[in-house]
Design a protein around this motif. Structure first.
Motif, PDB file in Angstrom:
ATOM      1  N   HIS A  43       0.425  -0.750   4.777  1.00 22.69           N
ATOM      2  CA  HIS A  43       1.653  -0.749   3.981  1.00 22.69           C
ATOM      3  C   HIS A  43       1.940  -2.131   3.389  1.00 22.69           C
ATOM      4  O   HIS A  43       1.968  -2.309   2.180  1.00 22.69           O
ATOM      5  N   SER A  95      -1.895   6.723   4.601  1.00 18.53           N
ATOM      6  CA  SER A  95      -2.202   5.305   4.496  1.00 18.53           C
ATOM      7  C   SER A  95      -1.669   4.557   5.715  1.00 18.53           C
ATOM      8  O   SER A  95      -0.547   4.782   6.152  1.00 18.53           O
ATOM      9  N   GLY A 151       0.816  -1.203   0.000  1.00 16.07           N
ATOM     10  CA  GLY A 151       0.000   0.000   0.000  1.00 16.07           C
ATOM     11  C   GLY A 151       0.854   1.259   0.000  1.00 16.07           C
ATOM     12  O   GLY A 151       2.093   1.204  -0.001  1.00 16.07           O
TER      13      GLY A 151
END
Length: 268
Positions: free
Chosen positions: A192, A189, A183
């Motif tokens: 990951h 975010s 990710g």
């Protein structure tokens, strides 16, 4: 119970004798209606045979080999320890199938159990660590304690199938094991290298079999087919095979003649 009571309309279905069915299929007969696209499963799958006897070797490493025209070829160097001796010849009369059992890599007697020692002494062979079988159509040319020499079985330019155990990687995640993408590392975010969703909730409410997930990677048997023999060095007792083979240096390798459809395997 008769066959007619199990399958009254004998003309509208196919049936097989329970003696030919596997343990799972023996509980219920396999019925397929006439005109259906489904075909009855085979009752028995025989083990594949080799096109010729093979040998065992030890992977020594990789190097670059320069051919006569100057082309550089990546090769794997395979060495041979003491062994490659026929320890048992199996026939249809004695074992139900034809095969040649070959031993490799000499060890001390105390490294083997008494049943293993007795098996090798019966053939008049030395103590060896590894035993492997090669199923053949005919075993008339072999006898116990016969030594197999690589350059008498293979020649330079021949194609071979090499099998061995791959390098073990341990427990790995989805990115390394299945080449998943990670990710975003920025923009807020929080996912990951996580696996992500593994299925829906209510429907089906379970994880499908075969789902690619983290787990143990490597350490499995793998065969690389149709590799070319580049060089056979009798002085050093090594052979150079084009390309890479499974495992790390020191691993046991099984080398057999390559199976080529239309050449040594019928097309049908």
């Amino acid at each position: 119970m008769s066959i007619m009571s199990i399958c009254p309309a004998i003309s509208g279905c196919y049936w097989r004798s329970p003696d030919l069915l596997s343990n799972r299929e023996s509980k219920s007969f396999l019925k397929v209606k006439a005109g259906s696209s489904r075909r009855p499963r085979r009752a028995m799958v025989t083990m594949s045979m080799e096109t010729g006897v093979g040998v065992m070797g030890t992977k020594l490493g990789m190097m670059s080999y320069f051919e006569a025209d100057g082309e550089v070829v990546p090769v794997t160097v395979v060495g041979f320890k003491e062994g490659n001796i026929v320890t048992q010849v199996k026939t249809e009369a004695t074992d139900g199938y034809s095969a040649v059992q070959v031993g490799y890599q000499r060890v001390r007697d105390r490294k083997l159990t008494k049943p293993e020692m007795g098996h090798l002494q019966k053939a008049g062979a030395i103590s060896m660590r590894h035993l492997k079988e090669f199923r053949l159509l005919s075993v008339d040319a072999f006898q116990p304690n016969q030594r197999l020499v690589f350059d008498q079985i293979f020649q330079e330019g021949d194609l071979v199938d090499v099998s061995g155990t791959t390098i073990g990687k341990g427990f790995q995640g989805g990115i390394k094991r299945h080449n998943f993408k990670r990710g975003l590392m920025t923009h807020g975010s929080k996912s990951h290298r996580q696996l992500g969703s593994i299925g829906a909730g209510t429907t089906p409410g379970r994880v499908y079999k075969g789902k690619k997930m983290p787990g143990r990677m490597g350490g499995t048997k793998r065969k690389i087919r149709k590799l070319k023999i580049v060089k056979i060095d009798k002085d050093l007792n090594v052979v150079m095979i084009k390309g890479a083979v499974p495992g790390k240096p020191g691993n046991l390798l099984r080398i057999t003649p390559a199976k080529i459809v239309g050449k040594n395997i019928p097309k049908n």
